[in-house]
Write a protein that holds these residues in place. Structure first.
Motif, PDB file in Angstrom:
ATOM      1  N   VAL C  31       3.058  -1.069  -3.908  1.00 27.33           N
ATOM      2  CA  VAL C  31       3.379   0.026  -2.990  1.00 27.33           C
ATOM      3  C   VAL C  31       4.885   0.310  -2.971  1.00 27.33           C
ATOM      4  O   VAL C  31       5.302   1.470  -3.041  1.00 27.33           O
ATOM      5  N   GLY C  32       5.677  -0.742  -2.926  1.00 26.13           N
ATOM      6  CA  GLY C  32       7.131  -0.555  -2.902  1.00 26.13           C
ATOM      7  C   GLY C  32       7.635   0.182  -4.137  1.00 26.13           C
ATOM      8  O   GLY C  32       8.262   1.239  -4.016  1.00 26.13           O
ATOM      9  N   LEU C  34       6.033   1.999  -6.274  1.00 22.24           N
ATOM     10  CA  LEU C  34       5.475   3.350  -6.374  1.00 22.24           C
ATOM     11  C   LEU C  34       6.218   4.305  -5.442  1.00 22.24           C
ATOM     12  O   LEU C  34       6.530   5.441  -5.812  1.00 22.24           O
ATOM     13  N   ALA C  35       6.493   3.828  -4.239  1.00 24.90           N
ATOM     14  CA  ALA C  35       7.211   4.677  -3.291  1.00 24.90           C
ATOM     15  C   ALA C  35       8.642   4.921  -3.768  1.00 24.90           C
ATOM     16  O   ALA C  35       9.146   6.038  -3.723  1.00 24.90           O
TER      17      ALA C  35
END
Lengths: 381, 429, 273
Positions: C31-32, C34-35
């Motif tokens: 998630v990190g 990708l964000a």
């Protein structure tokens, strides 16, 4: 704080609600019923503490019944470190509310009424149910939405800091009209990310405390943040003495932005955030108002609704292929809530007729209930 | 559906069988079903040719004097190597891939979330299919590495333009070439794809030409006639006998004392991409075509032979000193005047025909992927081509690409690798 | 037969060609990165909007020299984010298609975007008649910016983007056909590599532990590319593509193909295959 009269219409809307939640006043007459007995645990909050003050439950989906035995409205939270896992807000004296939450094994704390009251402990033990919940289902479909939400948190978090700096500058300049305008603007990014931001309890208590929850109300040294500034600008009609509060707000929002950026996101959280926020609005701000000095709740609600819409949109991406009908319903409910908020723009909140507020609250409750239906379909447990 | 009544009928038949056929009806109907090939059936392969394999290990590389299968590809690469170690790693990896690809075996299975280890063109098990992969090194391969430069084979040079050539830079030269030969072109393509995938760090593709030769049924006497080129003539009639080890030792395998020791047992390769002007050729009278080649088009026999002459007959130029029968400037007479001196110019030809679609001028892009192996490049291809310069055939052909290369000796065994002698010599120096 | 196969596989494994196991499922750790990647893309699209404003303004003002000077730097923000930009195929065509994508080549009415402007500026040596193309490009870039901001990035596109950029260079850039009128191809190379390396760098912490050899090899190849490109730097950008030597072109080509080969395993390694 106004006490709108009860309306028969609420009986119809709320009578069937499983999670019967007490409002801040006689407003929620319908929920004034015998406490539900199906909860796993009853917690009574009196003026100083929770009874019992130490609870142990097995991991999994647990329900709590919170009884407000104090003479002030309370909120009750389960806190993991500084993260709010779940909360019930605005439980009126003599009322009760139930809260169901998925709990992983570990040690938590409970807030018990006033922020200055000592916290209780909640111990969650390992269980088959908790193990099964942890091992289930692929994360893949959530990765995109979770990442996108993280981007949103970062962007809005940064914007909140910038907007607060502008507010501080106007206060420093002693420009009351500019400060009032900047204050209204500064609320918006914060409200958009509030679904997660309010879970950082330490920050929320300095950024967004309401005088109503503080022992000394407006005179309480703990009265800081947005509403302290609002009080100065709109109730005392002056920027005087607000500079340190604004400086502190900028600093606290900076910390918040960092936390939002680093917050570990997971599917369960993403699923929980928008419904919890919608419910909170329906239960507290919509009936009672939150910006009691500025009265511009309608504008705040626009931003809050945008924040919910962002989350709902992301969850719809996950559910669309699984349950198109629910996806469409969410679209409809979200639009209805958005339109309803839009229709109230420009009005001082205290002047918004009670039935309009009730109708709006019903829109958000319905949205929250529709969001609740996501959990069994795309939830990870 | 109306366009495909056959399919409909066939389906109906199958449905009828499925519903009602029991007992004696079914086997007969199934037999009919099996005997009727359908449009989407794969062409029938032959298990026995798929199983044919050419030994990879030996004193010489395979694919030089071993029988030429129906299909070939020549792929030229530039080598990216910062050091002799890089060159060695490349050669070892190439050797390992070639060993697998020529001997066949099961393709390793990978987690399906990763790209597969193999293109899968040949399915989960790679059949040997007579596959050979022959490595040859160009002049620039040696020039690029200071340690290799002094070890360059004595006669290896960069191909220079002959008078009739119109060389196109895009399809000339290369640090190395790989010659792929196999029964099926798919086998060659599979092997090429494998090399490109596994050696991407070291090899950059320069050009590729694919070719084939038509399978020819045996003659009544049991001999196999030469295959025809795209000009319709038999090609290879005068090739030396590749099964004659003594002759191959003279003609093909490098052994001259002035060649570096590591190169002994290797061979020089001349690759020429020779475009044929087939439209124009097809508008040329038969007698003219035969005069240009010096052979009868149907039989491949020399023109001084009788009606029963074959392509194996040797023309008697002594009896035809003025070229009344076989023109003095005919292709075969220029290339091999059959004088005692001509013997030292012998080369072993291993060509394929190529067809690559259309050219901008609306003509077909077809021709000969000429490959010749010899012990001595200077005395072999270069000398022969110099004899051919100015031949009448030039009006119909145009060499446009290719290059000169040297194939190192074979891989002795599982511990050895292609070019090991060269690398060892470079390290000793 | 099988013996040979086992041996060859063993060697290939030793050489790193086939190394690596796929992850069972993607991790929340993605998630990190990708964000962060979306933020990187958003920054680049914002830059692209600003740069394209200046570029198209120069064209419409008839300032040929300025327009030519701004062409290559304006493109770099687009080239960095190509894995995402090309998700919108209509815009990719109108912004970045080359003349040979059209039946009538340069004369085709549908030939628009950067390369149409490049053709006018260099081949025709004039800004004349380019204003409508400049307006169109600017509008397309605004649309692209809006669409990207509203897009939830598909994780497999982001993770696969590292290899996709290398495939892009390998297939259509290394041959020098991208910026054929201006010969500013090396600017694009640099941007494509930067875009690929950004994705790789963001994901590296997730694979470094279990796959140190892979990381060392990819790092080495990116460094080798940097070293080659560094030789051709001039000011803030690069010299003409024509100055690239054959040896360096081959080196870039081999590195690009090897990076594409290695980075193509990222999706599997991270459970997104």
């Amino acid at each position: 704080m106004s006490n709108p009269p009860s309306r028969g219409i609420y009986l119809a809307i709320l009578g069937a609600a499983v999670l019967a939640v007490a409002g801040g006043a006689a407003f929620w007459t319908a929920s004034r019923q015998k406490p539900q007995t199906s909860a796993d645990q009853i917690v009574t909050v009196d003026a100083r503490s929770c009874q019992p003050n130490a609870i142990t439950v097995p991991g999994g989906r647990r329900s709590f019944e919170i009884v407000n035995a104090s003479d002030r409205p309370i909120e009750w939270e389960i806190v993991d470190g500084v993260m709010v896992v779940a909360e019930r807000e605005n439980i009126a004296p003599g009322f009760h509310a139930t809260l169901a939450v998925q709990l992983a094994p570990g040690s938590y704390e409970m807030t018990c009424g006033l922020l200055t009251n000592p916290r209780g402990t909640l111990t969650v033990t390992a269980s088959d149910e908790a193990t099964a919940a942890a091992s289930e289902v692929t994360l893949k479909k959530f990765l995109g939405p979770l990442s996108e939400y993280r981007v949103y948190l970062v962007m809005q978090g940064n914007q909140a800091v910038k907007a607060a700096e502008k507010l501080r500058d106007a206060i420093d300049a002693g420009d009351l009209p500019a400060a009032r305008a900047a204050w209204a603007e500064a609320r918006l990014p914060y409200r958009r990310v509030e679904p997660l931001a309010y879970r950082f309890s330490d920050l929320e208590n300095v950024i967004d405390p309401s005088a109503a929850y503080l022992a000394g109300r407006e005179q309480d040294p703990g009265f800081t943040g947005y509403h302290r500034i609002e009080y100065g600008l709109f109730a005392q009609n002056s920027t005087e003495g607000l500079a340190p509060v604004a400086d502190r707000l900028v600093a606290d929002l900076g910390t918040l932005a960092e936390r939002l950026k680093a917050a570990p996101l997971d599917p369960a959280l993403l699923l929980a955030l928008p419904g919890a926020m919608a419910r909170q609005l329906a239960e507290a701000q919509i009936p009672e108002g939150e910006n009691s000095y500025a009265g511009n709740d309608a504008r705040d609600l626009t931003a809050a609704t945008e924040g919910i819409a962002k989350l709902t949109g992301l969850l719809r991406q996950v559910v669309a292929s699984v349950d198109p009908k629910l996806d469409a319903e969410l679209g409809t409910e979200m639009q209805a809530a958005t339109d309803a908020v839009a229709a109230l723009q420009g009005q001082d909140w205290s002047q918004v007729p009670a039935e309009q507020r009730q109708k709006l609250a019903a829109d958000f409750t319905r949205l929250a209930e529709t969001l609740d239906r996501l959990q069994p379909i795309i939830g990870m447990n | 559906m109306t366009g495909c009544p056959f399919i409909t009928d066939r389906r109906r038949l199958l449905m009828g069988l499925g519903l009602g056929a029991i007992g004696t009806l079914a086997p007969a109907a199934q037999a009919r079903e099996a005997a009727q090939p359908n449009v989407d059936d794969a062409p029938h392969g032959h298990a026995e040719t798929a199983a044919q394999s050419v030994p990879f290990h030996g004193p010489h590389q395979a694919g030089i004097v071993t029988p030429r299968p129906a299909n070939g590809i020549v792929a030229a690469f530039d080598v990216v190597a910062a050091s002799l170690d890089d060159v060695e790693t490349m050669l070892r990896l190439l050797t390992e891939r070639a060993a697998f690809l020529t001997q066949g075996g099961a393709v390793p299975e990978r987690d399906p979330r990763l790209p597969p280890a193999d293109s899968g063109l040949l399915g989960p098990v790679v059949a040997p299919d007579n596959q050979t992969i022959t490595l040859a090194l160009g002049d620039s391969f040696f020039e690029a590495q200071p340690a290799l430069k002094p070890l360059k084979p004595a006669r290896l040079q960069r191909m220079v333009q002959f008078p009739n050539d119109a060389l196109e830079a895009d399809i000339c030269h290369g640090d190395i070439v790989l010659q792929f030969c196999a029964n099926l072109q798919d086998s060659n393509i599979h092997a090429l794809r494998d090399i490109v995938k596994n050696l991407s760090e070291y090899l950059v593709l320069r050009w590729v030409y694919e070719g084939s030769v038509p399978p020819v049924p045996p003659a009544p006497d049991g001999s196999t006639p030469s295959a025809r080129n795209f000009l319709g003539f038999r090609d290879g009639s005068a090739n030396p006998d590749a099964n004659d080890a003594e002759m191959m030792g003279r003609v093909v395998w490098t052994a001259a004392p002035d060649e570096p020791a590591w190169a002994h047992g290797g061979s020089y390769q001349a690759v020429r991409i020779i475009r044929n002007f087939v439209e124009r050729w097809d508008r040329t009278p038969l007698r003219e075509q035969e005069r240009i080649f010096g052979r009868a088009k149907n039989s491949g026999a020399p023109l001084d032979g009788g009606p029963k002459a074959t392509e194996r007959d040797v023309p008697d130029y002594a009896a035809d000193p003025d070229g009344a029968k076989t023109a003095m400037n005919s292709h075969i007479r220029l290339a091999n005047p059959r004088t005692p001196d001509a013997d030292k110019h012998l080369i072993l030809r291993r060509p394929f025909n190529y067809a690559r679609g259309a050219m901008k001028n609306g003509h077909l892009d077809q021709g000969l992927l000429f490959i010749a192996w010899q012990a001595d490049l200077q005395q072999g291809f270069i000398a022969v081509q110099n004899l051919l310069n100015g031949e009448p055939l030039e009006e119909y052909i145009k060499p446009v690409g290719g290059g000169y290369f040297f194939a190192p000796p074979g891989v002795a065994g599982p511990e050895d690798y292609l070019g090991s002698g060269l690398i060892d010599a470079a390290r000793r120096a | 037969m099988i013996g040979t196969y086992l041996k060859t596989t063993g060697l290939a494994l030793a050489l790193g060609g086939w190394a690596g196991m796929a992850a069972a499922d993607p991790s929340l750790d993605l998630v990190g990165p990708l964000a962060d990647y979306k933020i990187y893309v958003a920054e680049n699209t914002a830059q692209l909007v600003a740069d394209a404003e200046a570029f198209t303004t120069a064209i419409k003002a008839g300032d040929l020299d300025k327009a030519k000077a701004l062409f290559a730097p304006t493109r770099t923000s687009y080239e960095k984010i190509e894995p995402i930009a090309e998700l919108f195929s209509d815009l990719d065509v109108s912004i970045d298609a080359r003349a040979d994508d059209f039946e009538k080549a340069e004369a085709d009415e549908a030939f628009t975007g950067f390369h149409r402007l490049e053709y006018g500026l260099w081949e025709k040596g004039s800004t004349e008649g380019l204003a409508p193309f400049a307006d169109r490009l600017m509008a397309d870039i605004h649309t692209l910016n809006e669409r990207i901001n509203g897009l939830t990035f598909p994780p497999e596109v982001v993770v696969g983007g590292a290899a996709a950029l290398m495939e892009e260079v390998a297939a259509t850039k290394i041959s020098g056909e991208e910026d054929r009128y201006s010969r500013t191809d090396l600017w694009d190379f640099d941007a494509n590599f930067a875009g690929s390396q950004k994705i790789y760098d963001l994901l590296k912490p997730l694979i470094a532990k279990q796959d140190p050899e892979f990381v060392a090899k990819v790092d080495g190849n990116f460094a080798a590319v940097d070293a080659v490109l560094a030789k051709y730097k001039e000011g803030d950008g690069y010299v003409s593509y024509e100055k690239l030597t054959d040896a360096d072109r081959n080196l870039l080509s081999s590195k690009v193909n090897t990076l594409a080969e290695d980075l193509s395993t990222l999706r599997g390694k991270l459970g997104l295959g």
